[in-house]
Design a protein around this motif. Structure first.
Motif, PDB file in Angstrom:
ATOM      1  N   ALA A   1      13.158 -47.477  34.127  1.00 60.24           N
ATOM      2  CA  ALA A   1      14.152 -46.448  33.831  1.00 60.24           C
ATOM      3  C   ALA A   1      14.638 -45.828  35.132  1.00 60.24           C
ATOM      4  CB  ALA A   1      13.543 -45.366  32.938  1.00 60.24           C
ATOM      5  N   VAL A   2      15.946 -45.799  35.316  1.00 59.98           N
ATOM      6  CA  VAL A   2      16.545 -45.336  36.565  1.00 59.98           C
ATOM      7  C   VAL A   2      17.381 -44.092  36.296  1.00 59.98           C
ATOM      8  CG1 VAL A   2      18.002 -45.951  38.534  1.00 59.98           C
ATOM      9  CG2 VAL A   2      16.636 -47.716  37.383  1.00 59.98           C
ATOM     10  N   THR A   3      17.184 -43.054  37.102  1.00 57.43           N
ATOM     11  CA  THR A   3      18.010 -41.861  37.002  1.00 57.43           C
ATOM     12  C   THR A   3      18.322 -41.352  38.401  1.00 57.43           C
ATOM     13  OG1 THR A   3      18.268 -39.750  35.830  1.00 57.43           O
ATOM     14  CG2 THR A   3      16.145 -40.146  36.896  1.00 57.43           C
ATOM     15  N   GLY A   4      19.159 -40.328  38.477  1.00 55.94           N
ATOM     16  CA  GLY A   4      19.579 -39.754  39.760  1.00 55.94           C
ATOM     17  C   GLY A   4      21.035 -39.353  39.682  1.00 55.94           C
ATOM     18  N   THR A   5      21.505 -38.647  40.682  1.00 56.52           N
ATOM     19  CA  THR A   5      22.903 -38.228  40.698  1.00 56.52           C
ATOM     20  C   THR A   5      23.804 -39.348  41.192  1.00 56.52           C
ATOM     21  OG1 THR A   5      22.207 -35.942  41.116  1.00 56.52           O
ATOM     22  CG2 THR A   5      24.511 -36.478  41.516  1.00 56.52           C
TER      23      THR A   5
ATOM     24  N   ASN B   1      18.132 -39.657  43.717  1.00 57.59           N
ATOM     25  CA  ASN B   1      18.442 -38.430  44.447  1.00 57.59           C
ATOM     26  C   ASN B   1      18.910 -37.388  43.441  1.00 57.59           C
ATOM     27  OD1 ASN B   1      21.404 -38.942  44.024  1.00 57.59           O
ATOM     28  ND2 ASN B   1      20.991 -40.609  45.454  1.00 57.59           N
ATOM     29  N   VAL B   2      19.042 -36.157  43.895  1.00 56.65           N
ATOM     30  CA  VAL B   2      19.600 -35.092  43.062  1.00 56.65           C
ATOM     31  C   VAL B   2      20.547 -34.263  43.925  1.00 56.65           C
ATOM     32  CG1 VAL B   2      19.146 -33.076  41.624  1.00 56.65           C
ATOM     33  CG2 VAL B   2      17.504 -34.959  41.649  1.00 56.65           C
ATOM     34  N   SER B   3      21.809 -34.180  43.503  1.00 55.04           N
ATOM     35  CA  SER B   3      22.784 -33.347  44.210  1.00 55.04           C
ATOM     36  C   SER B   3      23.712 -32.702  43.192  1.00 55.04           C
ATOM     37  CB  SER B   3      23.574 -34.179  45.229  1.00 55.04           C
ATOM     38  OG  SER B   3      24.326 -35.190  44.589  1.00 55.04           O
ATOM     39  N   ALA B   4      24.549 -31.792  43.658  1.00 59.44           N
ATOM     40  CA  ALA B   4      25.404 -31.010  42.764  1.00 59.44           C
ATOM     41  C   ALA B   4      26.384 -31.914  42.028  1.00 59.44           C
ATOM     42  CB  ALA B   4      26.158 -29.952  43.572  1.00 59.44           C
ATOM     43  N   ASP B   5      26.258 -31.939  40.719  1.00 62.35           N
ATOM     44  CA  ASP B   5      27.166 -32.715  39.873  1.00 62.35           C
ATOM     45  C   ASP B   5      26.949 -32.282  38.435  1.00 62.35           C
ATOM     46  OD1 ASP B   5      29.152 -34.552  39.402  1.00 62.35           O
ATOM     47  OD2 ASP B   5      27.782 -36.227  39.125  1.00 62.35           O
TER      48      ASP B   5
ATOM     49  N   GLU C   1      15.044 -30.663  37.402  1.00 61.01           N
ATOM     50  CA  GLU C   1      14.133 -30.594  36.249  1.00 61.01           C
ATOM     51  C   GLU C   1      14.505 -31.622  35.197  1.00 61.01           C
ATOM     52  OE1 GLU C   1      12.298 -26.754  34.616  1.00 61.01           O
ATOM     53  OE2 GLU C   1      14.225 -26.110  35.426  1.00 61.01           O
ATOM     54  N   VAL C   2      15.805 -31.750  34.948  1.00 61.04           N
ATOM     55  CA  VAL C   2      16.274 -32.699  33.935  1.00 61.04           C
ATOM     56  C   VAL C   2      15.944 -34.124  34.371  1.00 61.04           C
ATOM     57  CG1 VAL C   2      18.279 -33.574  32.702  1.00 61.04           C
ATOM     58  CG2 VAL C   2      18.112 -31.132  33.212  1.00 61.04           C
ATOM     59  N   LYS C   3      16.277 -34.469  35.606  1.00 64.73           N
ATOM     60  CA  LYS C   3      16.022 -35.835  36.085  1.00 64.73           C
ATOM     61  C   LYS C   3      14.528 -36.159  36.067  1.00 64.73           C
ATOM     62  CE  LYS C   3      20.403 -36.447  37.340  1.00 64.73           C
ATOM     63  NZ  LYS C   3      21.304 -37.384  36.650  1.00 64.73           N
ATOM     64  N   ALA C   4      13.679 -35.141  36.302  1.00 60.19           N
ATOM     65  CA  ALA C   4      12.238 -35.366  36.368  1.00 60.19           C
ATOM     66  C   ALA C   4      11.647 -35.816  35.041  1.00 60.19           C
ATOM     67  CB  ALA C   4      11.528 -34.097  36.845  1.00 60.19           C
ATOM     68  N   VAL C   5      12.367 -35.604  33.940  1.00 60.65           N
ATOM     69  CA  VAL C   5      11.864 -36.034  32.631  1.00 60.65           C
ATOM     70  C   VAL C   5      11.583 -37.536  32.636  1.00 60.65           C
ATOM     71  CG1 VAL C   5      12.426 -36.262  30.180  1.00 60.65           C
ATOM     72  CG2 VAL C   5      13.028 -34.169  31.405  1.00 60.65           C
TER      73      VAL C   5
ATOM     74  N   PRO D   1      14.023 -33.666  49.017  1.00 60.23           N
ATOM     75  CA  PRO D   1      12.895 -32.770  48.722  1.00 60.23           C
ATOM     76  C   PRO D   1      12.681 -32.527  47.237  1.00 60.23           C
ATOM     77  CG  PRO D   1      14.222 -31.887  50.523  1.00 60.23           C
ATOM     78  CD  PRO D   1      14.984 -33.058  49.964  1.00 60.23           C
ATOM     79  N   ARG D   2      13.759 -32.399  46.479  1.00 59.84           N
ATOM     80  CA  ARG D   2      13.600 -32.147  45.046  1.00 59.84           C
ATOM     81  C   ARG D   2      13.015 -33.360  44.330  1.00 59.84           C
ATOM     82  NH1 ARG D   2      18.450 -29.505  46.381  1.00 59.84           N
ATOM     83  NH2 ARG D   2      18.441 -27.275  45.886  1.00 59.84           N
ATOM     84  N   VAL D   3      13.400 -34.545  44.760  1.00 54.14           N
ATOM     85  CA  VAL D   3      12.862 -35.762  44.143  1.00 54.14           C
ATOM     86  C   VAL D   3      11.408 -35.955  44.555  1.00 54.14           C
ATOM     87  CG1 VAL D   3      13.076 -38.264  43.962  1.00 54.14           C
ATOM     88  CG2 VAL D   3      15.129 -36.835  43.998  1.00 54.14           C
ATOM     89  N   PHE D   4      11.115 -35.770  45.828  1.00 53.03           N
ATOM     90  CA  PHE D   4       9.738 -35.951  46.306  1.00 53.03           C
ATOM     91  C   PHE D   4       8.785 -34.968  45.620  1.00 53.03           C
ATOM     92  CE2 PHE D   4       6.415 -35.374  49.699  1.00 53.03           C
ATOM     93  CZ  PHE D   4       5.816 -36.615  49.518  1.00 53.03           C
ATOM     94  N   ALA D   5       9.295 -33.769  45.313  1.00 57.64           N
ATOM     95  CA  ALA D   5       8.463 -32.765  44.644  1.00 57.64           C
ATOM     96  C   ALA D   5       8.066 -33.189  43.233  1.00 57.64           C
ATOM     97  CB  ALA D   5       9.202 -31.425  44.597  1.00 57.64           C
ATOM     98  N   MET D   6       8.768 -34.168  42.667  1.00 60.44           N
ATOM     99  CA  MET D   6       8.442 -34.613  41.306  1.00 60.44           C
ATOM    100  C   MET D   6       7.063 -35.262  41.228  1.00 60.44           C
ATOM    101  SD  MET D   6      12.098 -36.171  40.044  1.00 60.44           S
ATOM    102  CE  MET D   6      13.608 -35.187  40.193  1.00 60.44           C
TER     103      MET D   6
END
Length: 562
Positions: A160-164, A249-253, A268-272, A290-295
């Protein structure tokens, strides 16, 4: 107005729980405004003894409401015959609205429970708050149970692949590597559902229905699912688990939609997706985000990170925790394992999707895809061959960094749907632009972006191009008008002193205008979303041809010459 603004049934893992849940959006204006005495009576009825509700409409009252509504849901559940109920409550951007979520096992009774919470809040201005709770519990107890959730437990491996940014390219690469290994691969993404490389149903299937349709195919041996923000928030993930997850990754979108107003909330949503990776599986995380690594703090799976920097502290940390990493060493895609020498897989220059190593984002996508493919058990030799044979063209990766030659002009077509995507496109345009040549950009976006994002796209495009034009996407205005889109993007361009920007009604018209004024050696980029096939057809009519990896490599080398 009633208190229940929306009741949404989430069929699988979601932002609130790792299983099916009911999500309520509630208007709490009534409870926020009632006198202290009424609020205290309500608190006593649901078992919140010695509560201090705070003054009406105060911040203290809102905090009381969060506790009280969660307690209300539990009280109704217990009095209707449920022994206990997990409840999550969240604020929203509107101080008079909150979100309440709880898991469900039977659809009709769970929906009755949600409506009952709203009914009690509707009674706050009346004299019988105590009786309202009892009536609500009796209604729930009398409700028919209904069907159980339709969440699917996979019978085959799932990636399963997610990210911005990059999730479509990464999922396509993983699927291609799987097919290189001889597996019959099914994958779902924003373009549709593919079985063994053939499009069987077009449309945006980055939600739970796409994963379900892939897994329903009896011959599929490996499933690759692209999982977007909207599907997680609106329906939940359609699978109980995955074997390997990838977060690019996670960025403003898409901010400001469905209660997600900040990048941290989006993370938080992507971390699901990573949270439901099985314990024996792998969560492939971007070590440079940093937000992805924190997952890694919320996953049960083993961590496998990717980074372009072999000396990244994140790599050291993960290897120290017995995880794995994929990085670049001396220009080679390399895998690191604790206590072992690096394993060089393939040189970046031999991975066509990296555009001769030029595309930073596609280097990251290749690292992520290699990690996921190895993690799901695809042999090393097949991973190498898959990376070497996945091409940046309309067959393998339509709409993402497709490079063409139209006479002596280079044309690059890419979705580039947000700031990070536009900057990645500009990176490629500059990387193939010879010294002294111009960069011409067709700027465009869909209408459900924030005003700030649309202005920023205009600012970036104007700042980093020599000629700028706007390409409208009529099918994707999403409530805005072309004039409004023009005004916002032009306002951003004006911040860097660029005015008089022309706009065109379609992407094809914009591309034709830019290519028409391009000089030999110039580079034209188009943010293409609405008319991808029409753009390809127009390029072909002009005698344009896709650049081979060799042609692209020659352009990159020529652009580096002084």
């Amino acid at each position: 107005m009633t208190a229940l603004v929306e009741l949404r049934v989430l069929e699988g893992p979601n932002l609130y729980f790792p299983r099916a849940a009911i999500k309520l959006t509630l208007d709490i204006s009534g409870l926020a405004a009632v006198p202290d005495e009424t609020a205290i009576r309500f608190a006593d009825r649901i078992g919140l003894r010695r509560a201090r509700p705070g003054a009406p409409e105060s911040g203290f009252r809102q905090r009381f409401i969060l506790r009280a509504v969660a307690r209300l849901a539990r009280a109704i559940a217990v009095e209707s015959g449920t022994s206990k109920l997990a409840v999550r409550v969240r604020t929203t951007g509107d101080p008079h609205q909150i979100v309440v979520a709880f898991p469900w096992a039977h659809r009709e009774r769970a929906q009755s429970m949600g409506r009952a919470v709203g009914d009690v809040l509707d009674s706050m201005l009346g004299p019988d708050v105590e009786e309202a709770v009892s009536r609500a519990a009796a209604t729930v107890a009398a409700a028919e149970p209904g069907d159980p959730p339709h969440t699917i437990t996979p019978r085959i491996p799932v990636v399963a692949v997610t990210g911005t940014n990059g999730k479509t390219t990464t999922s396509r690469m993983i699927a291609h590597i799987g097919r290189t290994d001889g597996r019959l691969v099914g994958w779902s993404n924003t373009d549709g559902i593919y079985i063994d490389g053939e499009l069987v149903e077009a449309g945006d299937y980055s939600g739970p229905s796409g994963a379900g349709r892939v897994l329903a195919h009896e011959e599929v041996q490996l499933a690759v699912t692209e999982t977007a923000r909207g599907g997680i928030l609106l329906k939940g993930i359609g699978l109980t688990r995955n074997d390997v997850s990838v977060v690019t990754n996670v960025s403003a979108d898409h901010l400001g939609l469905q209660g997600i107003d900040t990048v941290d909330q989006l993370a938080e949503v992507k971390a699901v997706v990573a949270r439901i990776t099985r314990k024996e599986g792998w969560a492939v995380l971007n070590a440079d985000d940093p937000r992805v690594f924190a997952m890694r703090s919320v996953i049960k799976a083993q961590p496998w990170v990717f980074s372009r920097d072999v000396d990244s502290p994140a790599i050291r940390e993960v290897l120290g925790a017995r995880g794995r990493a994929t990085t670049v060493i001396d220009g080679w895609v390399s895998v690191l394992r604790p206590g072992a020498d690096p394993d060089p897989l393939v040189e970046l220059v031999d991975v066509p999707m990296t555009l001769a190593g030029l595309s930073r984002f596609n280097v990251e996508n290749a690292l992520a895809a290699a990690s996921a493919a190895l993690a799901v058990g695809i042999p090393r030799h097949a991973v190498i061959e898959g990376l070497r044979t996945f091409l940046p063209d309309a067959d393998h990766n339509p709409g993402r960094m497709n490079v063409f030659s139209v006479g002596d002009v280079t044309v690059v077509i890419d979705l580039a749907h947000n700031e990070a995507g536009l900057e990645a496109l500009l990176e490629i345009l500059n990387g193939v632009r010879p010294a002294g040549a111009r960069l011409l950009l067709g700027l465009g976006a869909v209408g459900d972006r924030t005003d700030d994002l649309l202005e920023m796209l205009g600012e970036i495009g104007a700042r980093d191009s020599d000629v700028l034009a706007i390409a409208h996407k009529e099918k994707y205005l999403r409530g805005r008008t072309p004039e409004e889109m023009d005004d916002l993007m032009k306002a951003g361009a004006e911040r860097v002193g660029v005015t008089g920007i022309p706009s065109y009604p379609t992407e094809v018209a914009c591309l034709a205008a830019l290519v028409g004024q391009a000089l030999p050696g110039d580079v034209v980029g188009l943010m293409c979303h609405a008319e991808r096939q029409e753009v390809y057809d127009w390029i072909a009519l002009q005698g344009g041809t896709p650049d081979s990896p060799e042609t692209l490599r020659d352009k990159v080398r020529a652009a580096r010459l002084p």
